[in-house]
Structures are given as structure tokens and as C-alpha cells.
Write a protein that holds these residues in place. Sequence first.
Motif: not given
Length: 281
Positions: A219-244
Motif C-alpha cells: 500500500q505504501l510502495a506499490p512497486v513492491i508488488a511489481d518486484l515480487l511478480a518479476l522475481l516469481a516469474q524467473q526460471a528456477g525460483v523456489r521462493l520469492a517473498r518480501m523480507s521484513g
Amino acid sequence: MIVERAPAKLNLALHVRRRRDDGYHDLETLFVFARDGDSVSVAVGAPSLTITGPFAAGLDAGADNLVARAELAFCAQFGVTAQHTITLDKHLPVASGIGGGSADAAATLRALATLHGIAHDDAQLIDIAATLGADVPACLLGRAAFGDGKGDALTTIPGLGDMPALLVNPGVAVSTAAVFARWDRVDRGALREGGSFGDDGTLAWALAGRNDLQPPAEQLAPVIADLLALLAQQAGVRLARMSGSGATCFALFDDENARDAAARAIAAVHPAWWRLETAIQ
């Protein structure tokens, strides 16, 4: 001179259970440490704190700096009268959800303890860490652990054995207080219902969890959702998540080649975003 590493701390999962009367929150978290991060150098000498590195400009070297506070608290607790020359080499973004300041304070305590012949597991050192912040005891421990209470009641768990990881920050600083203030106060359940700590493996345990601070951070930084979506679509990813409390996000990979390919792909689209190709220990 004593040099101590201050590695990035990642929350593989973070469940917020309730707000406490003292202003803290009861939470449950799985955290691990990266291979890379900041470093702190300490020597007996003229009193000073010098901050170097790519993120030096984001910090004040005054008395409120966690490194300076750690040094003051250490000397008071152990009756040390010597003065110290300290250098913080800052490579982790500030206010980014990966425990940078807490790791720096913990590294300072460890370096001072080594310099003055005090064991790193001395109970007084652990007590000092708790006064500096909820994350500092975890960073002083420096090992994969399950944390509850304020996150400082710690139980060690198996690490991830140098699992390749990519950390990415989109260049926005997110206030931890502001993120917690936007948490909806809904208890969505324990990190682990039944079973023993990590009885099906730390990564599987993390995959079954979540980060309850991710929605308010987005809500404070919508770019976080964009970043997570980008990470999740990369090949070989086991887990993509925001930290803290964000805004740094991470992805864990099957192998280094997949991690490096993801880093190149993200750099091609967002060259200004901070990236760290590392491994989780």
C-alpha cells in the motif's frame, strides 16, 4: 583491528499475531542470513565512527547511529574505559527490511567482545543486544532461527546450506513503523500449527508461511508488488517473498546459473534497482 561481518538478514516468513500493550507486536518468523552484507572494523584509538561504502550517505555518524549506541552500551556494561576507532562499511540499503542497522550493531558488539576478551555468547552481551532493538539479538546469534515474542525469543533451525539467492530493492525506503501501523490487526494463524521445528525442512516450512507485512508495505510502495511478480516469474525460483517490512524482496533458486540469469533479466528492465547476488547460509 577486529573486522566483523554484518550480513543481510532475511525473513523467510513473518506472521504477525497481535499488537502488544508496550507498542511492539507478537510475531513468529523464520530468518536466515546471507553470505554478504556490511562490515564493521573496530580498534582501540581516537574515538570516531566513519561510514564508508555505497550507502554511507544515507546514515548519520552521530550518537543515534546504532553502531555508536552499541559501542556506548558495551563500554558501560563491561566497564571498558578504552576509546574506539570504528569504521562501518555500508553495502546494504538503509531502511530496507533486511536488518542492516541491527546487523551492524550486532557486528559492533561481536568485534568489541573479541577485542576485549569477552565471549560472544556472554549473557551480558545478549542483554545489551536486546536493548538496542528487537532484531539485534537475532543478528548477534547470526544463525538460521525461529523467532517469536517480539522476534527475539530464538530457537535455532537448520540453515539452507548456501542456497543461491537474489536480493532486490527498488530504491524506495519504507518505514517499519508506517508498515506496522497499516497492518489490519487480523491474526491469520501461527507460522507452524503442530509438528516440530522444521520437521519437513526449513524451506518447506517457509513455503507454507507468508509475510503479513507485505500487503501494508505494498500500500505504501506499490512497486513492491511489481518486484515480487518479476522475481516469481524467473526460471528456477523456489521462493520469492518480501523480507521484513520491505522494500527489499528476495528469491531463492535451484542453482547459481538460474540466480545469475534472473539478476541479468531484472537489471535489463530496471538497471537502477539495487541487486545482490549471494547465497543463504
